[in-house]
Design a protein around this motif. Structure first.
Motif, PDB file in Angstrom:
ATOM      1  N   GLN A 195       0.851  -1.198   0.000  1.00 28.15           N
ATOM      2  CA  GLN A 195       0.000   0.000   0.000  1.00 28.15           C
ATOM      3  C   GLN A 195       0.877   1.236   0.000  1.00 28.15           C
ATOM      4  O   GLN A 195       1.772   1.376   0.821  1.00 28.15           O
ATOM      5  N   VAL A 196       0.623   2.122  -0.926  1.00 27.33           N
ATOM      6  CA  VAL A 196       1.413   3.340  -1.043  1.00 27.33           C
ATOM      7  C   VAL A 196       0.863   4.394  -0.082  1.00 27.33           C
ATOM      8  O   VAL A 196      -0.338   4.638  -0.027  1.00 27.33           O
ATOM      9  N   GLN A 197       1.762   4.986   0.674  1.00 23.11           N
ATOM     10  CA  GLN A 197       1.378   6.041   1.602  1.00 23.11           C
ATOM     11  C   GLN A 197       2.346   7.195   1.550  1.00 23.11           C
ATOM     12  O   GLN A 197       3.561   6.986   1.445  1.00 23.11           O
ATOM     13  N   LEU A 198       1.817   8.402   1.634  1.00 20.90           N
ATOM     14  CA  LEU A 198       2.618   9.601   1.828  1.00 20.90           C
ATOM     15  C   LEU A 198       2.224  10.169   3.181  1.00 20.90           C
ATOM     16  O   LEU A 198       1.034  10.370   3.445  1.00 20.90           O
ATOM     17  N   VAL A 199       3.207  10.419   4.020  1.00 21.33           N
ATOM     18  CA  VAL A 199       2.927  10.875   5.379  1.00 21.33           C
ATOM     19  C   VAL A 199       3.668  12.185   5.634  1.00 21.33           C
ATOM     20  O   VAL A 199       4.902  12.216   5.644  1.00 21.33           O
ATOM     21  N   GLU A 200       2.893  13.246   5.850  1.00 20.72           N
ATOM     22  CA  GLU A 200       3.479  14.547   6.149  1.00 20.72           C
ATOM     23  C   GLU A 200       3.701  14.701   7.653  1.00 20.72           C
ATOM     24  O   GLU A 200       2.975  14.122   8.464  1.00 20.72           O
ATOM     25  N   SER A 201       4.691  15.506   7.988  1.00 16.14           N
ATOM     26  CA  SER A 201       4.949  15.857   9.380  1.00 16.14           C
ATOM     27  C   SER A 201       5.656  17.198   9.413  1.00 16.14           C
ATOM     28  O   SER A 201       6.113  17.687   8.372  1.00 16.14           O
ATOM     29  N   GLY A 202       5.725  17.785  10.605  1.00 15.28           N
ATOM     30  CA  GLY A 202       6.459  19.030  10.772  1.00 15.28           C
ATOM     31  C   GLY A 202       5.611  20.271  10.888  1.00 15.28           C
ATOM     32  O   GLY A 202       6.137  21.361  11.117  1.00 15.28           O
TER      33      GLY A 202
ATOM     34  N   GLY B  34       2.732  22.885  12.536  1.00 14.51           N
ATOM     35  CA  GLY B  34       2.577  23.387  13.901  1.00 14.51           C
ATOM     36  C   GLY B  34       2.184  24.835  13.918  1.00 14.51           C
ATOM     37  O   GLY B  34       1.792  25.405  12.898  1.00 14.51           O
ATOM     38  N   LEU B  35       2.298  25.424  15.102  1.00 17.28           N
ATOM     39  CA  LEU B  35       1.970  26.830  15.314  1.00 17.28           C
ATOM     40  C   LEU B  35       3.266  27.630  15.402  1.00 17.28           C
ATOM     41  O   LEU B  35       4.174  27.272  16.163  1.00 17.28           O
ATOM     42  N   VAL B  36       3.344  28.701  14.653  1.00 16.16           N
ATOM     43  CA  VAL B  36       4.546  29.532  14.638  1.00 16.16           C
ATOM     44  C   VAL B  36       4.130  30.993  14.497  1.00 16.16           C
ATOM     45  O   VAL B  36       3.086  31.289  13.910  1.00 16.16           O
ATOM     46  N   GLN B  37       4.946  31.884  15.025  1.00 17.33           N
ATOM     47  CA  GLN B  37       4.672  33.311  14.877  1.00 17.33           C
ATOM     48  C   GLN B  37       5.098  33.797  13.504  1.00 17.33           C
ATOM     49  O   GLN B  37       5.988  33.208  12.866  1.00 17.33           O
ATOM     50  N   ALA B  38       4.484  34.858  13.066  1.00 18.45           N
ATOM     51  CA  ALA B  38       4.861  35.460  11.794  1.00 18.45           C
ATOM     52  C   ALA B  38       6.357  35.777  11.794  1.00 18.45           C
ATOM     53  O   ALA B  38       6.904  36.243  12.802  1.00 18.45           O
ATOM     54  N   GLY B  39       7.003  35.464  10.674  1.00 17.11           N
ATOM     55  CA  GLY B  39       8.443  35.636  10.573  1.00 17.11           C
ATOM     56  C   GLY B  39       9.226  34.401  10.937  1.00 17.11           C
ATOM     57  O   GLY B  39      10.447  34.348  10.699  1.00 17.11           O
ATOM     58  N   GLY B  40       8.560  33.425  11.501  1.00 22.80           N
ATOM     59  CA  GLY B  40       9.230  32.196  11.908  1.00 22.80           C
ATOM     60  C   GLY B  40       9.376  31.204  10.767  1.00 22.80           C
ATOM     61  O   GLY B  40       9.046  31.493   9.615  1.00 22.80           O
ATOM     62  N   SER B  41       9.882  30.026  11.116  1.00 27.43           N
ATOM     63  CA  SER B  41      10.168  28.992  10.124  1.00 27.43           C
ATOM     64  C   SER B  41       9.626  27.644  10.564  1.00 27.43           C
ATOM     65  O   SER B  41       9.503  27.372  11.768  1.00 27.43           O
ATOM     66  N   LEU B  42       9.320  26.824   9.582  1.00 25.08           N
ATOM     67  CA  LEU B  42       8.964  25.432   9.795  1.00 25.08           C
ATOM     68  C   LEU B  42       9.543  24.604   8.659  1.00 25.08           C
ATOM     69  O   LEU B  42       9.719  25.119   7.541  1.00 25.08           O
ATOM     70  N   ARG B  43       9.797  23.352   8.933  1.00 27.98           N
ATOM     71  CA  ARG B  43      10.254  22.431   7.899  1.00 27.98           C
ATOM     72  C   ARG B  43       9.298  21.249   7.850  1.00 27.98           C
ATOM     73  O   ARG B  43       9.187  20.502   8.824  1.00 27.98           O
ATOM     74  N   LEU B  44       8.617  21.111   6.738  1.00 27.77           N
ATOM     75  CA  LEU B  44       7.709  20.000   6.550  1.00 27.77           C
ATOM     76  C   LEU B  44       8.447  18.833   5.892  1.00 27.77           C
ATOM     77  O   LEU B  44       9.332  19.045   5.057  1.00 27.77           O
ATOM     78  N   SER B  45       8.063  17.632   6.261  1.00 25.04           N
ATOM     79  CA  SER B  45       8.608  16.422   5.651  1.00 25.04           C
ATOM     80  C   SER B  45       7.470  15.604   5.068  1.00 25.04           C
ATOM     81  O   SER B  45       6.345  15.629   5.572  1.00 25.04           O
ATOM     82  N   CYS B  46       7.779  14.868   4.013  1.00 32.72           N
ATOM     83  CA  CYS B  46       6.817  13.970   3.393  1.00 32.72           C
ATOM     84  C   CYS B  46       7.536  12.649   3.141  1.00 32.72           C
ATOM     85  O   CYS B  46       8.389  12.563   2.258  1.00 32.72           O
ATOM     86  N   ALA B  47       7.227  11.659   3.936  1.00 31.41           N
ATOM     87  CA  ALA B  47       7.852  10.352   3.801  1.00 31.41           C
ATOM     88  C   ALA B  47       6.958   9.437   2.985  1.00 31.41           C
ATOM     89  O   ALA B  47       5.754   9.371   3.221  1.00 31.41           O
ATOM     90  N   ALA B  48       7.563   8.741   2.034  1.00 30.45           N
ATOM     91  CA  ALA B  48       6.813   7.838   1.164  1.00 30.45           C
ATOM     92  C   ALA B  48       7.052   6.393   1.570  1.00 30.45           C
ATOM     93  O   ALA B  48       8.182   5.997   1.875  1.00 30.45           O
ATOM     94  N   TYR B  49       5.986   5.630   1.569  1.00 24.93           N
ATOM     95  CA  TYR B  49       6.049   4.211   1.919  1.00 24.93           C
ATOM     96  C   TYR B  49       5.333   3.391   0.853  1.00 24.93           C
ATOM     97  O   TYR B  49       4.381   3.840   0.249  1.00 24.93           O
ATOM     98  N   GLY B  50       5.822   2.205   0.634  1.00 25.42           N
ATOM     99  CA  GLY B  50       5.150   1.291  -0.279  1.00 25.42           C
ATOM    100  C   GLY B  50       5.735   1.255  -1.674  1.00 25.42           C
ATOM    101  O   GLY B  50       5.511   0.302  -2.407  1.00 25.42           O
ATOM    102  N   ARG B  51       6.429   2.312  -2.070  1.00 27.32           N
ATOM    103  CA  ARG B  51       7.128   2.320  -3.350  1.00 27.32           C
ATOM    104  C   ARG B  51       8.095   3.490  -3.324  1.00 27.32           C
ATOM    105  O   ARG B  51       7.982   4.402  -2.512  1.00 27.32           O
ATOM    106  N   THR B  52       9.040   3.440  -4.228  1.00 24.25           N
ATOM    107  CA  THR B  52       9.986   4.529  -4.328  1.00 24.25           C
ATOM    108  C   THR B  52       9.473   5.576  -5.309  1.00 24.25           C
ATOM    109  O   THR B  52       8.847   5.238  -6.311  1.00 24.25           O
TER     110      THR B  52
END
Length: 121
Positions: A1-8, A10-28
């Motif tokens: 089963q192919v899955q894409l799972v996002e993470s990262g 959240g809540l941040v103040q204006a001007g701040g930073s976040l890094r999102l990740s997307c991990a894939a499972y089930g196939r390359t």
């Protein structure tokens, strides 16, 4: 089963930073174009960025105008993971961020469940 799972998200103040990740499972997805989309409350889902495979003549990234210069998309095919580095976040960046992958060129066939990003003013 192919899955894409996002993470990262959240809540941040204006001007701040976040890094999102997307991990894939089930196939390359090393040979697939992958992308990020977002959906703000009451609005339609919109394109944010996409990145082409390294196996093409050149790995290219494309951005929506409203994130150019602030967001950077990248991928680590060894980890089967895609990233979205988001800097100088603005309240209008608030929304659910989705990652997606193409199996058919030009069509996003696989989608993650989304991760919430909230930017406070």
């Amino acid at each position: 089963q192919v899955q894409l799972v996002e993470s990262g998200g959240g809540l941040v103040q204006a001007g701040g930073s976040l890094r999102l990740s997307c991990a894939a499972y089930g196939r390359t997805f090393s040979s697939a174009t992958m992308g990020w989309f977002r959906q703000a409350p009451g609005k339609e889902r919109e394109f944010v960025a996409r990145i082409t495979p390294l196996s093409w003549s050149a790995m290219n990234s494309y951005y929506a105008d409203f994130v150019k210069g602030r967001f950077t998309i990248s991928r680590d095919d060894a980890k089967n993971t895609m990233y979205l580095q988001m800097n100088n976040l603005k309240p209008e960046d608030t929304g659910v961020y989705y990652c997606a992958a193409q199996q058919t060129r030009g069509k996003y066939d696989y989608w993650g469940q989304g991760t919430q990003v909230t930017v406070s003013s």
